[in-house]
Motif scaffolding. Sequence first.
Motif, mmCIF file in Angstrom:
data_model
loop_
_atom_site.group_PDB
_atom_site.id
_atom_site.type_symbol
_atom_site.label_atom_id
_atom_site.label_comp_id
_atom_site.label_asym_id
_atom_site.label_seq_id
_atom_site.Cartn_x
_atom_site.Cartn_y
_atom_site.Cartn_z
ATOM 1 N N UNK A 546 1.114 -54.072 -4.102
ATOM 2 C CA UNK A 546 1.252 -55.401 -3.515
ATOM 3 C C UNK A 546 2.716 -55.815 -3.483
ATOM 4 N N UNK A 547 3.206 -56.096 -2.283
ATOM 5 C CA UNK A 547 4.539 -56.690 -2.114
ATOM 6 C C UNK A 547 4.313 -58.148 -1.745
ATOM 7 N N UNK A 548 4.279 -58.996 -2.756
ATOM 8 C CA UNK A 548 3.858 -60.377 -2.527
ATOM 9 C C UNK A 548 2.382 -60.387 -2.192
ATOM 10 N N UNK A 549 2.023 -60.901 -1.004
ATOM 11 C CA UNK A 549 0.632 -60.911 -0.573
ATOM 12 C C UNK A 549 0.279 -59.689 0.270
ATOM 13 N N UNK A 550 1.281 -58.896 0.627
ATOM 14 C CA UNK A 550 1.064 -57.766 1.540
ATOM 15 C C UNK A 550 0.718 -56.490 0.777
ATOM 16 N N UNK A 551 -0.352 -55.831 1.225
ATOM 17 C CA UNK A 551 -0.757 -54.556 0.629
ATOM 18 C C UNK A 551 0.037 -53.432 1.290
ATOM 19 N N UNK A 552 0.661 -52.600 0.477
ATOM 20 C CA UNK A 552 1.423 -51.452 0.975
ATOM 21 C C UNK A 552 0.755 -50.185 0.445
ATOM 22 N N UNK A 553 0.272 -49.357 1.352
ATOM 23 C CA UNK A 553 -0.380 -48.102 0.956
ATOM 24 C C UNK A 553 0.658 -46.988 0.874
ATOM 25 N N UNK A 554 0.625 -46.272 -0.254
ATOM 26 C CA UNK A 554 1.553 -45.158 -0.477
ATOM 27 C C UNK A 554 0.724 -43.889 -0.660
ATOM 28 N N UNK A 555 0.887 -42.940 0.242
ATOM 29 C CA UNK A 555 0.214 -41.637 0.115
ATOM 30 C C UNK A 555 1.116 -40.711 -0.694
ATOM 31 N N UNK A 556 0.604 -40.233 -1.826
ATOM 32 C CA UNK A 556 1.403 -39.445 -2.765
ATOM 33 C C UNK A 556 0.881 -38.012 -2.798
ATOM 34 N N UNK A 557 1.778 -37.055 -2.581
ATOM 35 C CA UNK A 557 1.452 -35.633 -2.731
ATOM 36 C C UNK A 557 2.246 -35.080 -3.905
ATOM 37 N N UNK A 558 1.519 -34.366 -4.794
ATOM 38 C CA UNK A 558 2.149 -33.782 -5.975
ATOM 39 C C UNK A 558 2.660 -32.387 -5.620
ATOM 40 N N UNK A 559 3.949 -32.153 -5.792
ATOM 41 C CA UNK A 559 4.530 -30.840 -5.513
ATOM 42 C C UNK A 559 4.535 -29.977 -6.770
ATOM 43 N N UNK A 560 4.536 -28.651 -6.572
ATOM 44 C CA UNK A 560 4.471 -27.727 -7.701
ATOM 45 C C UNK A 560 5.675 -27.852 -8.627
ATOM 46 N N UNK A 561 6.828 -28.235 -8.082
ATOM 47 C CA UNK A 561 8.036 -28.325 -8.915
ATOM 48 C C UNK A 561 8.141 -29.645 -9.675
ATOM 49 N N UNK A 562 7.095 -30.463 -9.627
ATOM 50 C CA UNK A 562 7.103 -31.734 -10.354
ATOM 51 C C UNK A 562 7.627 -32.900 -9.546
ATOM 52 N N UNK A 563 8.040 -32.625 -8.313
ATOM 53 C CA UNK A 563 8.481 -33.734 -7.458
ATOM 54 C C UNK A 563 7.282 -34.263 -6.661
ATOM 55 N N UNK A 564 7.516 -35.281 -5.844
ATOM 56 C CA UNK A 564 6.441 -35.926 -5.095
ATOM 57 C C UNK A 564 6.897 -36.176 -3.664
ATOM 58 N N UNK A 565 5.962 -36.073 -2.754
ATOM 59 C CA UNK A 565 6.200 -36.520 -1.389
ATOM 60 C C UNK A 565 5.402 -37.806 -1.205
ATOM 61 N N UNK A 566 6.067 -38.865 -0.783
ATOM 62 C CA UNK A 566 5.395 -40.145 -0.594
ATOM 63 C C UNK A 566 5.569 -40.607 0.844
ATOM 64 N N UNK A 567 4.474 -41.105 1.409
ATOM 65 C CA UNK A 567 4.515 -41.587 2.784
ATOM 66 C C UNK A 567 4.057 -43.035 2.840
ATOM 67 N N UNK A 568 4.872 -43.872 3.477
ATOM 68 C CA UNK A 568 4.530 -45.269 3.738
ATOM 69 C C UNK A 568 4.659 -45.472 5.239
ATOM 70 N N UNK A 569 3.552 -45.801 5.870
ATOM 71 C CA UNK A 569 3.516 -45.902 7.334
ATOM 72 C C UNK A 569 4.050 -44.590 7.929
#
Length: 712
Positions: A546-569
Amino acid sequence: MALAAAERGRGCLGALRRLQWNQVRIFVKWASTIGGHSIGKILIANRGEIACRVMRTAKKMGVKSVAVYSEADRNSMHVAMADEAYCIGPPPSQQSYLAMEKILQVAKVSAAQAIHPGYGFLSENTEFAELCKQQGVIFIGPPSSAIRDMGIKSTSKAIMSAAGVPVVEGYHGEDQSDECLKEHARRIGYPVMIKAVRGGGGKGMRIAHSEKEFLDQLESARREAKKSFNDDAMLIEKFVDNPRHVEVQVFGDQHGNAVYLFERDCSVQRRHQKIIEEAPGPGISPEVRRRLGEAAVKAAKAVNYVGAGTVEFIMDSQHNFYFMEMNTRLQVEHPVTEMITGTDLVEWQLRVAAGEKIPLRQEEILLQGHAFEARIYAEDPNNNFMPGAGPLLHLSTPPADRFTRIETGVRQGDEVSVHYDPMIAKLVVWAEDRQAALRKLRYSLHQYNIVGLSTNIDFLLSLSGHPQFEAGNVHTNFIPQHHDELFPAKKATPHEVMCQAALGLILKEKMLTDAFRDQSDDKFSPFASSTGRRINICYTRKLSLLDGENVVDVAVSYNQDGSYKMQIQDQTFLISGEILKEGDSLCLRSSVNGTVSKSKLVILDNIIYLFFPEGSAQIGLPVPKYLSAVSSGAEQSGAVAPMTGTVEKVFVKAGDKVQIGDPLMVMIAMKMEHTIRAPKAGVIKKVNFQEGAQANRHAPLVEFMDEEAESK
């Protein structure tokens, strides 16, 4: 003096040495008397940061301290710091911190030779000063005659005028009838300031811009003055448009000596109360500074003043100044004076109260550098600076050093009580010039992180970074004049920050999972994994934030090296990082598309708090519908209490028709008067609280009829 002269002009180090030299000379001058000091134990008749402040100096001098406390303050910081502590009653100040006989009884039981009143409460109470004298207890303050003469504004104006101190035009007479006051306001010319004769701290003070609003403002000022000072007598003064509030620190002793320790500018205020102070005043020439100081000393000598006091002046745009009032006590903002003069005014108070002379002559008091004090309050600047109360769930501060002081009376886990002033702390900084001090102030404010209640820290950052403030163009109308810049519309949180919040949440989950695994016997439990497999979504998951009243969806992918790929819109980010422990705090070190940053991380009550060097963010976690509270539409069907307080006055009854914004009642909370206004037009169905009743926060005060009932 030779050392001070030799160091002149050598920048910050030289300035520090000069300030230290002032303190060394004071110590040497007093060393011969310190062993025979007649005050070995003091009682501090106050609470919070000022009680702690006095105790620190007492401890430095080898003087024992006695604390008094209400039941609400049983576990407070000032109680823990004291050598002895005594409970003096229930939370309401009238039954505890204002109970003179109880405090004097504690002084007798504890064998305290003196009482330091701090500021507020009994600090400017003539009766209390006299009672101390009668019972053989030293009152660390001026004689009661000076408190009386300066505490009644009409009397003080007459004394100042006779002493040759310039005063502003006004009416200070005994006729207090509405018509008389209204006539004098008309004669003086609008706008006028209506002020309680015994006022202070912005209480009992209103501005009337026209005759039409005069009587309403007069009645409001009287109510507040009666509640605060038990005296509703008023005076009327010409209101100087866009004035500066400049005050001079004075000090007198019992031998007829008086000095000034230069001026402070306290112009930037809200609700007629100071919010940020600095010393010396920006743009004030040495000649005006000298004349201000000499006028203040005249004022002090006119009432045979003893101890620390402050003479307050109104200053116009041409630097003409007029006496406003004298505060016969140590001021909240005294640390900025200490920072530019290298003095300890509480130590001066104790020594002068014991009969010693002022330690320095006027020509020995050196002004060096610049200091700011920012008052950190539990309040909501976006809601007309409404004060608040509650627990300090997380509290971290900048490190204190010779150039940074944190004056506070609370610790992490303590509660800001509804019964007292909402000030959390004073942040005081010093540097060799104003611009350097201002940079230091902003840097330190960014390091002051609080979770648990609303504070004014972000507002102080906005204020201290305003171009006109940076230029020193300050006046008492500064906040209203620059309102739009100081209260900008909230912008959407950058997606990069949303990703950092998501990373912080994931890594915090991992910390908890690792702790569970370390304690669990079942290492193969799905709850002992934090890779994404635990929740059966094949190394991917969706986070809703939640950013204030706005819902922000974050798609998270777990990478093998411990990093993450995140997508917003339609934006994709490569994220990595770790959580580090720094003292009692957690820090998030993150890389977002190769840009590395560091922030403090706090996750509490479904909110992720990120504190960066350049700002902060609060990102919420949506609460499932089945856990959410019942609709918050109460405000639409009536008016609710903004905080716990006492109903002072009720203006409406069942059946009354009101328009949006009409006053419904007045509440007293956290030492302030709040007018509760109609949230909509309608007909009053029920008034739930009568005058004198206590109402809890969010309690429905007034209920409205529903629209169907109104139409019948």
